[in-house]
Design a protein around this motif. Structure first.
Motif, short mmCIF file in Angstrom:
data_model
loop_
_atom_site.label_atom_id
_atom_site.label_comp_id
_atom_site.label_asym_id
_atom_site.label_seq_id
_atom_site.Cartn_x
_atom_site.Cartn_y
_atom_site.Cartn_z
N ILE A 1 2.10 64.24 76.33
CA ILE A 1 3.06 63.08 77.13
C ILE A 1 1.91 62.53 78.12
CG2 ILE A 1 4.83 62.50 78.50
CD1 ILE A 1 6.43 64.97 77.02
N MET A 2 1.95 60.96 78.10
CA MET A 2 1.05 60.46 78.73
C MET A 2 1.53 59.39 80.27
SD MET A 2 -1.71 59.06 76.03
CE MET A 2 -2.07 60.31 74.75
N SER A 3 2.60 58.94 79.87
CA SER A 3 3.12 57.81 80.72
C SER A 3 4.01 58.44 81.89
CB SER A 3 3.82 56.72 80.09
OG SER A 3 4.97 56.98 79.71
N LEU A 4 4.51 59.69 81.73
CA LEU A 4 5.44 60.29 82.77
C LEU A 4 4.64 60.81 83.90
CD1 LEU A 4 8.10 61.83 80.47
CD2 LEU A 4 7.98 59.49 81.11
N ASN A 5 5.49 60.73 85.05
CA ASN A 5 4.88 61.31 86.28
C ASN A 5 5.21 62.73 86.21
OD1 ASN A 5 7.70 61.84 87.50
ND2 ASN A 5 7.62 59.72 88.09
N ASN A 6 4.44 63.60 87.14
CA ASN A 6 4.86 65.32 86.78
C ASN A 6 6.18 65.45 87.18
OD1 ASN A 6 1.99 65.57 86.38
ND2 ASN A 6 1.36 65.70 88.40
N LYS A 7 6.86 64.84 88.02
CA LYS A 7 8.26 65.27 88.58
C LYS A 7 9.20 65.09 87.25
CE LYS A 7 12.07 63.82 91.22
NZ LYS A 7 12.71 62.81 91.86
N ASP A 8 9.03 64.01 86.69
CA ASP A 8 9.80 63.74 85.19
C ASP A 8 9.48 64.66 83.95
OD1 ASP A 8 11.20 61.76 86.54
OD2 ASP A 8 10.20 60.15 85.67
N LEU A 9 8.20 64.96 84.19
CA LEU A 9 7.50 65.91 82.90
C LEU A 9 8.33 67.20 83.10
CD1 LEU A 9 5.80 65.49 80.67
CD2 LEU A 9 3.85 66.04 82.26
N LYS A 10 8.21 67.69 84.60
CA LYS A 10 8.63 69.07 84.88
C LYS A 10 10.16 69.14 84.51
CE LYS A 10 8.48 72.69 88.28
NZ LYS A 10 9.89 73.34 87.64
N MET A 11 10.82 68.19 84.81
CA MET A 11 12.54 67.99 84.84
C MET A 11 12.76 68.33 83.21
SD MET A 11 14.80 64.71 85.81
CE MET A 11 14.09 63.60 84.47
N LEU A 12 12.07 67.17 82.36
CA LEU A 12 12.58 67.42 81.00
C LEU A 12 11.98 68.81 80.45
CD1 LEU A 12 11.36 63.98 79.85
CD2 LEU A 12 13.67 64.85 80.36
N ASN A 13 10.91 69.33 80.84
CA ASN A 13 10.37 70.47 80.32
C ASN A 13 11.28 71.75 80.44
OD1 ASN A 13 8.00 72.12 79.22
ND2 ASN A 13 8.53 73.08 80.98
N ASP A 14 11.62 71.83 81.93
CA ASP A 14 12.77 72.67 82.57
C ASP A 14 14.02 72.69 81.80
OD1 ASP A 14 10.69 73.48 84.11
OD2 ASP A 14 11.67 72.69 85.90
N SER A 15 14.65 71.35 81.36
CA SER A 15 15.78 71.20 80.74
C SER A 15 15.74 71.64 79.23
CB SER A 15 15.82 69.65 80.52
OG SER A 15 17.11 69.46 79.90
N ALA A 16 14.52 71.31 78.58
CA ALA A 16 14.19 72.04 77.04
C ALA A 16 14.37 73.56 77.36
CB ALA A 16 13.01 71.67 76.92
N ILE A 17 13.77 74.24 78.22
CA ILE A 17 13.58 75.68 78.21
C ILE A 17 15.08 76.18 78.55
CG2 ILE A 17 13.08 77.56 79.62
CD1 ILE A 17 10.71 76.61 77.86
N LYS A 18 15.78 75.57 79.37
CA LYS A 18 17.25 76.00 79.34
C LYS A 18 18.19 75.76 78.41
CE LYS A 18 17.32 74.56 84.65
NZ LYS A 18 17.97 73.59 85.51
N ILE A 19 17.96 74.61 77.66
CA ILE A 19 18.68 74.45 76.29
C ILE A 19 18.54 75.83 75.40
CG2 ILE A 19 18.83 72.99 74.56
CD1 ILE A 19 18.51 70.71 76.38
N ILE A 20 17.33 75.82 75.13
CA ILE A 20 16.96 76.83 74.25
C ILE A 20 17.40 78.32 74.33
CG2 ILE A 20 14.52 77.48 75.08
CD1 ILE A 20 13.78 77.66 71.92
N ARG A 21 17.44 78.65 75.84
CA ARG A 21 17.96 79.83 76.35
C ARG A 21 19.52 79.85 76.28
NH1 ARG A 21 13.60 80.68 81.25
NH2 ARG A 21 12.32 82.17 80.02
N GLU A 22 20.16 78.63 76.60
CA GLU A 22 21.63 78.62 76.60
C GLU A 22 22.16 78.95 75.11
OE1 GLU A 22 25.32 78.52 78.03
OE2 GLU A 22 23.62 78.58 79.06
N LEU A 23 21.44 78.14 74.05
CA LEU A 23 21.91 78.54 72.67
C LEU A 23 21.25 79.58 72.15
CD1 LEU A 23 21.14 74.49 71.52
CD2 LEU A 23 23.17 75.66 72.01
#
Length: 370
Positions: A33-55
């Motif tokens: 991913i190239m066009s996102l800032n670090n904050k947005d990148l971390k936010m989406l990454n953390d969300s994906a990890i939460k989803i796979i754990r919750e499911l």
């Protein structure tokens, strides 16, 4: 990727060049991913990890988000708790065997027990190169079908380019499509008026990217193109870098420094020849005389120094491939998968490689599809 101990990692973040509204399978996709800032990148990454754990998914999982780039507001588009076409792309882009690791997790192994690329499967791949995926559409066979794109996927295949910069892998991917183009230029747009092209690309089409490049040649600004296409300016700047350098090449016929720079950016000999009003063979002969050949770089995303015989060509860096004295046999792949072409091409490729190995030879696969 998650195992039974709740260990979860991110394998590969990929970004669509086309905006929301175009199915991800029909979009040009880049990694990392190239066009996102670090904050947005971390936010989406953390969300994906939460989803796979919750499911409580054990194995691979593909999570897709839509992000508003101005507000950091995001939506979850879909979750695929399986090996999808995106997984195949992520595997080839990162050198991480998602399907194999998923299968081993399914029979009870943990990420720390599975060996991958000279280390354990619990490592998160770190790309030191760029990947671009282009969709392959069947409109050459279905001539009466509409080439407008939307949320229903129309691509029947894809190809992937790896390079040291975005321009290089974009141009590699375009050539790999085998649709009669060798560059971000399509004859269809050459004589089309500026206003007509602008009107055409307001809607999503399979060949919009070629129209965007033509408008850049005609002097349309990044801001104007962003308003029309909603493509992130970062990517439009990359297209502009390509179209701007076309003029530099045309103004410096036979210049070796410019030739090297063009090859580093992924320009084909054929297109350079067109800009120099000469032949492809003459450009090749000039490169051969100067020993201007590509190097073959190794995909080692674990960075542990393991020797992984998976390479991409580039005019930067040094050769990572190790030559042996053994006799070698090359297997040429079938190119980008097309409609009417099944898995038997890849199946026969694998069997050819296995047979070559059994006969005591070293096998080398050359292909241009993931």
């Amino acid at each position: 990727m998650r195992d039974t101990t709740d260990k979860a990692i991110t394998i590969c973040g990929m970004e669509n060049i086309d905006p929301v509204g175009v199915h991800t399978g029909d979009s040009v996709v880049v990694a990392p991913i190239m066009s996102l800032n670090n904050k947005d990148l971390k936010m989406l990454n953390d969300s994906a990890i939460k989803i796979i754990r919750e499911l409580k998914i054990e194995g691979g999982c593909n999570v897709q988000f839509a992000l508003n780039p101005t507000t950091s507001e995001y939506y979850l588009i879909e979750v695929n708790p399986r090996v999808s076409r995106s997984s195949a792309l992520a595997s080839k882009a990162s050198g991480y065997p998602i399907a194999r690791v998923t299968a081993k997790i399914a029979v009870g192994m943990t990420l720390d027990e599975i060996n991958v690329a000279g280390t354990k499967a619990s490592f998160e791949p770190d790309l030191d190169y760029v990947v671009a995926k282009f969709p392959r559409f069947p409109f050459d066979k279905f001539t009466s079908a509409s080439n407008k794109l939307g949320t229903q996927m129309k691509a029947t295949g894809e190809c992937m380019g790896i390079g040291m910069n975005l321009e290089e892998c974009l141009l590699k991917s375009v050539r790999s499509l085998e649709i009669g183009v060798c560059h971000l230029r399509m004859a269809k747009f050459d004589n089309m008026p500026k206003e007509e092209i602008a009107k055409y690309i307001e809607e999503f089409h399979d060949d919009n990217i070629f129209g965007v490049a033509q408008l850049l040649r005609m002097g349309m600004s990044i801001d104007e193109l962003h308003k029309i296409t909603k493509i992130t300016p970062f990517f439009l700047e990359s297209f502009k870098k390509i179209t701007d350098f076309e003029k530099v090449i045309a103004d410096n016929k036979g210049d070796l420094k410019i030739l090297k720079e063009a090859k580093t950016m992924g320009f084909a000999d054929k297109y350079i020849a067109m800009l120099w009003n000469t032949t492809e063979t003459e450009v090749w002969e000039l490169r051969r005389a100067e020993k201007m050949y590509p190097n073959y770089r190794m995909v080692d995303t674990a960075h542990v120094g393991a020797y992984i015989p998976y390479f991409y060509s580039s005019y930067t860096g040094e050769n990572d491939s190790k030559l042996t004295d053994r006799k070698k046999v090359i297997v040429l792949g079938a190119g980008p998968i097309r409609i009417g072409q099944g898995v038997e091409f890849d199946y026969s490729t694998v069997h050819a490689v296995n047979t070559i190995k059994k006969c005591g030879y070293e096998s080398i696969i050359i292909n241009n599809n993931p």
